[in-house]
Design a protein around this motif. Structure first.
Motif, short mmCIF file in Angstrom:
data_model
loop_
_atom_site.label_atom_id
_atom_site.label_comp_id
_atom_site.label_asym_id
_atom_site.label_seq_id
_atom_site.Cartn_x
_atom_site.Cartn_y
_atom_site.Cartn_z
N UNK A 54 0.60 -1.68 0.09
CA UNK A 54 0.20 0.17 -0.01
C UNK A 54 0.65 1.41 0.03
N UNK A 55 2.08 1.54 0.75
CA UNK A 55 2.97 2.30 1.04
C UNK A 55 3.38 3.11 -0.33
N UNK A 56 4.30 1.77 -1.08
CA UNK A 56 4.59 1.73 -1.93
C UNK A 56 4.08 1.53 -3.14
N UNK A 57 3.11 1.08 -3.61
CA UNK A 57 2.05 1.77 -4.84
C UNK A 57 2.86 0.13 -5.72
N UNK A 58 3.36 -1.09 -4.27
CA UNK A 58 3.90 -1.95 -5.46
C UNK A 58 3.48 -3.39 -5.13
N UNK A 59 3.37 -4.83 -5.42
CA UNK A 59 2.66 -6.06 -5.42
C UNK A 59 4.01 -6.41 -5.40
N UNK A 60 3.81 -7.37 -4.60
CA UNK A 60 4.83 -8.22 -3.58
C UNK A 60 3.90 -9.67 -3.31
N UNK A 66 13.64 -4.94 2.64
CA UNK A 66 13.82 -3.76 1.88
C UNK A 66 14.41 -4.04 0.41
N UNK A 67 14.88 -5.00 -0.05
CA UNK A 67 15.63 -5.77 -1.12
C UNK A 67 14.40 -6.51 -1.90
N UNK A 68 13.31 -7.39 -0.88
CA UNK A 68 11.72 -8.21 -1.36
C UNK A 68 11.33 -6.20 -2.44
N UNK A 69 11.49 -5.21 -1.32
CA UNK A 69 10.47 -4.05 -2.26
C UNK A 69 11.23 -4.01 -3.17
N UNK A 70 12.00 -3.35 -2.92
CA UNK A 70 12.81 -2.65 -4.48
C UNK A 70 13.05 -3.25 -5.53
N UNK A 92 9.79 -4.74 -7.65
CA UNK A 92 9.07 -4.35 -7.64
C UNK A 92 9.45 -2.78 -7.85
N UNK A 93 9.43 -2.03 -7.48
CA UNK A 93 9.32 -0.91 -6.82
C UNK A 93 11.17 -0.28 -8.14
N UNK A 94 12.00 -0.97 -8.37
CA UNK A 94 12.90 -0.40 -9.19
C UNK A 94 13.21 0.37 -8.53
N UNK A 95 13.93 0.84 -7.61
CA UNK A 95 14.93 1.20 -6.58
C UNK A 95 16.41 0.95 -6.82
#
Length: 84
Positions: A54-60, A75-79, A81-84
């Motif tokens: 919800x916060x980063x508007x990604x699908x995990x 952080x690695x898991x979120x990064x 799909x977020x493309x960081x």
């Protein structure tokens, strides 16, 4: 949120995790283990995943949960799909 720095994103992730695990931010480190060090259960892990989506508007994918054992892993898991 694409203009946020790594540190800013990390702080946001840490705030979400600490809120869900009901722990103080100074109790958790980048590598402290949620389950072993902070008594998190699998339901909390799913809550963390949903809050991050919800916060980063990604699908995990829930298959990533085993990697989400500490802040570094989250952080690695979120990064990805977020493309960081």
């Amino acid at each position: 949120m694409s203009t946020a720095t790594r540190d800013e994103r990390f702080v946001t992730i840490k705030e979400i995790v600490c809120d869900i695990l009901e722990i103080e931010e100074d109790e958790v480190t980048e590598v402290s283990l949620f389950k072993e060090d902070h008594n998190a259960d699998s339901l909390r892990a799913i809550e963390i995943l949903a809050a991050l989506e919800k916060e980063f508007k990604v699908v995990i994918n829930q298959s990533e949960l085993p990697r989400m054992v500490n802040l570094k892993g989250v952080y690695e898991v979120v990064s990805e799909p977020a493309g960081w």
